[in-house]
Design a protein around this motif. Structure first.
Motif: not given
Lengths: 168, 191
Positions: B31-35, B45-49, B72-80
């Motif tokens: 999911r983080m990779l897809a985001l 670049d997505a893999e690096e993030v 999950g929200t924390w992960l989304h915040r960091v990734a975004t």
């Protein structure tokens, strides 16, 4: 939160969040769903949004590579084994309790050993100076004046003969 | 047997539990990779993030406070935030050739659309959105987050999220008008 759902509000919701009720604002979801299932115009709005959602869903996204997974597993936190295994706490005896009260900084062996060493050194020094002073006539008077400054000087002077004696 | 919660897994990760690390990655890495892919437009670049996100999980696992926030929200915040940072840096050194071309449109009436080509056009349209609009549609449409969660991650009100989403979808509809018709036609043909 709104108390009623209009077609206009449903249009706003669908144009922002798409066709899936799961993405609609939670507070308005049930009213919006009710309208979407009862009004042909609302159904048309939702169907149109669903077609656009299907197009958006085509944006590519791959699975993580094996290399990424391996890199992350290699960098994961490791369990750190304690350098000194923890020992179970023993029941404290009266003497140990008393020692810990006097010396609360860990093992009492160190201060006890230091005290014993100081005692031994004191006794040894005392007896050695007696011997040396008796052997050196010039410093005999020092044995009676050990509390004075002169006595200490005499003791220091007497030191000079010790190495020769040790060599014999 | 119940699956361990994210909080339980994070606690086990902090103590060096290998299985917990793997389970947490199985649950969230894709999911983080897809985001990141939808935000940045390319897989490398997505893999690096995604890697950076999980390295932060490994680093901060010991300080995670269960119940204080949704993991999950924390992960989304960091990734975004990592994606937005990367896009800002990219803006400074933008290579005009690196920006995906908008959908070319106007294919022949009898042309059978390749799925891959259609996907590339959707991706290009996404990449042409302003960053905040892109982040909003990625979080809401692609990641399936609620408006309150998306607003929290983007640091705006729910009304602002709705406005970002409306503008994003409007721009995408214009950019992908031809593609939508082509998709419909290709579905009719295959049906």
């Amino acid at each position: 939160m709104r108390n009623e759902m209009t077609l206009e509000r449903l249009r706003e919701i669908v144009e922002a969040y798409g066709a899936s009720p799961a993405r609609w604002p939670q507070g308005e979801r049930s009213m919006a769903e009710a309208l979407a299932s009862s009004s042909p115009e609302a159904q048309s709005l939702v169907a149109e949004a669903a077609r656009f959602d299907a197009l958006l869903d085509m944006a590519p996204a791959e699975e993580p590579s094996a290399a990424l997974t391996e890199r992350l597993m290699a960098a994961r936190p490791r369990a750190v084994a304690p350098l000194v295994p923890a020992r179970p706490q023993k029941e404290k005896g009266f003497l140990r309790g008393l020692l810990e009260t006097v010396w609360p900084y860990g093992s009492a062996a160190f201060p006890a050993g230091t005290l014993a060493a100081a005692l031994v050194m004191g006794v040894a020094l005392g007896s050695a100076s007696d011997i040396s002073l008796s052997l050196t006539g010039t410093a005999v008077t020092a044995s009676t004046e050990t509390e004075t400054g002169e006595g200490l000087i005499a003791l220091a002077m007497a030191d000079q003969v010790w190495p020769e004696e040790w060599m014999q | 047997m119940n699956k361990p919660s994210d909080d339980e897994l994070v606690a086990a990760v902090a103590s060096g539990d290998e299985a917990a690390c793997r389970a947490l990655m199985d649950r969230h890495l894709t999911r983080m990779l897809a985001l990141a892919r939808r935000m940045l437009g390319n897989h490398a670049d997505a893999e690096e993030v995604a890697q950076e996100v999980f390295l932060r999980v490994w680093t901060h696992a010991g300080r995670w406070e269960p119940g204080k926030a949704q993991f999950g929200t924390w992960l989304h915040r960091v990734a975004t935030n990592l994606c937005l940072d990367r896009l800002r840096r990219r803006r400074g050194t933008e290579d005009i050739d690196a920006i995906p071309e908008p959908a070319s449109g106007e294919p022949g009436p009898d042309r059978q659309l390749e799925q891959r080509e259609l996907a590339a056009r959707v991706e290009a349209a996404l990449q042409n959105l302003p960053e905040r609009q892109r982040a909003a549609i990625v979080l809401s449409h692609y990641q399936g987050l609620g408006n309150i969660e998306a607003a929290d991650i983007l640091g705006v009100t729910v009304e602002a999220v709705e406005s970002l989403l409306s503008r994003a979808r409007r721009q995408l509809r214009v950019a992908l008008a031809t593609e939508k018709d082509e998709l419909l036609r290709s579905r009719e043909i295959s049906a």
